[in-house]
Structures are given as structure tokens and as C-alpha cells.
Design a protein around this motif. Sequence first.
Motif, short mmCIF file in Angstrom:
data_model
loop_
_atom_site.label_atom_id
_atom_site.label_comp_id
_atom_site.label_asym_id
_atom_site.label_seq_id
_atom_site.Cartn_x
_atom_site.Cartn_y
_atom_site.Cartn_z
N ILE A 56 -11.40 -0.75 -1.54
CA ILE A 56 -9.98 -1.13 -1.59
C ILE A 56 -9.80 -2.20 -0.53
O ILE A 56 -10.02 -1.95 0.66
CB ILE A 56 -9.05 0.07 -1.32
N ARG A 57 -9.39 -3.40 -0.97
CA ARG A 57 -9.20 -4.52 -0.03
C ARG A 57 -7.72 -4.83 0.13
O ARG A 57 -6.98 -4.83 -0.84
CB ARG A 57 -9.90 -5.77 -0.56
N LEU A 58 -7.34 -5.12 1.36
CA LEU A 58 -5.98 -5.56 1.63
C LEU A 58 -5.90 -6.23 2.99
O LEU A 58 -6.87 -6.24 3.73
CB LEU A 58 -4.97 -4.41 1.52
N HIS A 59 -4.76 -6.80 3.28
CA HIS A 59 -4.52 -7.44 4.57
C HIS A 59 -3.76 -6.48 5.47
O HIS A 59 -2.85 -5.78 5.00
CB HIS A 59 -3.70 -8.72 4.42
N LYS A 60 -4.12 -6.47 6.74
CA LYS A 60 -3.34 -5.69 7.70
C LYS A 60 -1.96 -6.31 7.81
O LYS A 60 -1.84 -7.54 7.82
CB LYS A 60 -3.99 -5.73 9.08
N PRO A 61 -0.94 -5.48 7.86
CA PRO A 61 0.40 -6.05 8.02
C PRO A 61 0.58 -6.66 9.41
O PRO A 61 0.03 -6.16 10.38
CB PRO A 61 1.31 -4.84 7.82
N HIS A 62 1.30 -7.76 9.45
CA HIS A 62 1.62 -8.38 10.74
C HIS A 62 2.87 -9.21 10.58
O HIS A 62 3.16 -9.67 9.48
CB HIS A 62 0.45 -9.23 11.26
N PRO A 63 3.70 -9.36 11.51
CA PRO A 63 3.52 -8.93 12.89
C PRO A 63 3.79 -7.44 13.09
O PRO A 63 3.42 -6.88 14.10
CB PRO A 63 4.53 -9.77 13.66
N GLY A 64 4.43 -6.79 12.16
CA GLY A 64 4.72 -5.36 12.28
C GLY A 64 3.53 -4.52 11.83
O GLY A 64 2.44 -5.01 11.59
N ASN A 65 3.77 -3.23 11.68
CA ASN A 65 2.73 -2.29 11.28
C ASN A 65 3.03 -1.67 9.92
O ASN A 65 2.26 -0.86 9.43
CB ASN A 65 2.58 -1.20 12.36
N GLU A 66 4.15 -2.05 9.30
CA GLU A 66 4.56 -1.44 8.04
C GLU A 66 3.99 -2.20 6.86
O GLU A 66 3.99 -3.44 6.83
CB GLU A 66 6.08 -1.38 7.96
N LYS A 68 3.65 -3.65 3.03
CA LYS A 68 4.53 -4.20 2.01
C LYS A 68 4.48 -3.28 0.80
O LYS A 68 3.51 -2.54 0.59
CB LYS A 68 4.08 -5.60 1.60
N GLN A 69 5.51 -3.35 -0.03
CA GLN A 69 5.59 -2.47 -1.20
C GLN A 69 4.43 -2.69 -2.16
O GLN A 69 3.88 -1.75 -2.71
CB GLN A 69 6.93 -2.67 -1.91
N TYR A 70 4.01 -3.95 -2.37
CA TYR A 70 2.91 -4.22 -3.29
C TYR A 70 1.60 -3.61 -2.78
O TYR A 70 0.74 -3.22 -3.58
CB TYR A 70 2.75 -5.72 -3.54
N GLN A 71 1.43 -3.51 -1.45
CA GLN A 71 0.22 -2.91 -0.89
C GLN A 71 0.20 -1.41 -1.16
O GLN A 71 -0.83 -0.85 -1.50
CB GLN A 71 0.14 -3.18 0.61
N ILE A 72 1.34 -0.78 -1.00
CA ILE A 72 1.45 0.65 -1.28
C ILE A 72 1.15 0.91 -2.75
O ILE A 72 0.39 1.82 -3.10
CB ILE A 72 2.85 1.18 -0.89
N ASP A 73 1.73 0.09 -3.63
CA ASP A 73 1.50 0.24 -5.07
C ASP A 73 0.02 0.06 -5.41
O ASP A 73 -0.53 0.81 -6.22
CB ASP A 73 2.35 -0.75 -5.86
N LEU A 74 -0.63 -0.92 -4.78
CA LEU A 74 -2.04 -1.18 -5.03
C LEU A 74 -2.89 0.03 -4.63
O LEU A 74 -3.77 0.46 -5.40
CB LEU A 74 -2.50 -2.41 -4.24
N LYS A 80 -5.24 6.67 -7.85
CA LYS A 80 -5.00 7.38 -9.11
C LYS A 80 -6.10 7.07 -10.14
O LYS A 80 -6.51 7.95 -10.88
CB LYS A 80 -3.63 7.03 -9.68
N SER A 81 -6.57 5.82 -10.17
CA SER A 81 -7.62 5.45 -11.12
C SER A 81 -8.92 6.19 -10.82
O SER A 81 -9.71 6.43 -11.72
CB SER A 81 -7.84 3.94 -11.13
N ARG A 82 -9.11 6.55 -9.57
CA ARG A 82 -10.30 7.32 -9.15
C ARG A 82 -10.04 8.83 -9.17
O ARG A 82 -10.89 9.61 -8.76
CB ARG A 82 -10.74 6.91 -7.75
#
Length: 85
Positions: A56-66, A68-74, A80-82
Amino acid sequence: MSKDQKLIIRLLIRPKNFTYSELCRVLNSLGYEESKSGKTSGSRVAFIDKSTKHIIRLHKPHPGNELKQYQIDLVIEELKSRELI
């Protein structure tokens, strides 16, 4: 119910304030390890399941730690696929 199970339930609710550290804990509890590729990887990270080699690849959020909605969905879609959640 364990803290990890509560975090998984929280992830599935898709909150707007789900943090990167909470995601790390959820994925670690499901057998994934964080991997940073090289010294110049920047904010790009991969979470690898050592047993299945699933990534699972993604970018660390910055400047905050929260996240993004698309990252959560991904992440939810991948897990779920696994059939991990």
C-alpha cells in the motif's frame, strides 16, 4: 475490544481527523510494515505485508498529521480487497 480493533472501526467510519500515526498502528496490527525507499524518498512511504508481499503506497500528510479523505478511502479499499477488514 482491543485498541487496534477500535482504530479499525474508527477508520471504517472515515473520520476527517484520522492521523498518520493511527494508520501506522492499524496497518502494523494487520501485518504491514512501513518502508521508506532510500534517503530521498521524501514523504512517499509504502506499507508492505511481508507474508503476501502486498504493498500500500501513499504520501505522508504534511504539514499536519491528518490523512486526506482519498487516502483513507484508498486504504479501506485495499484492506477490503484483501479481506483483512
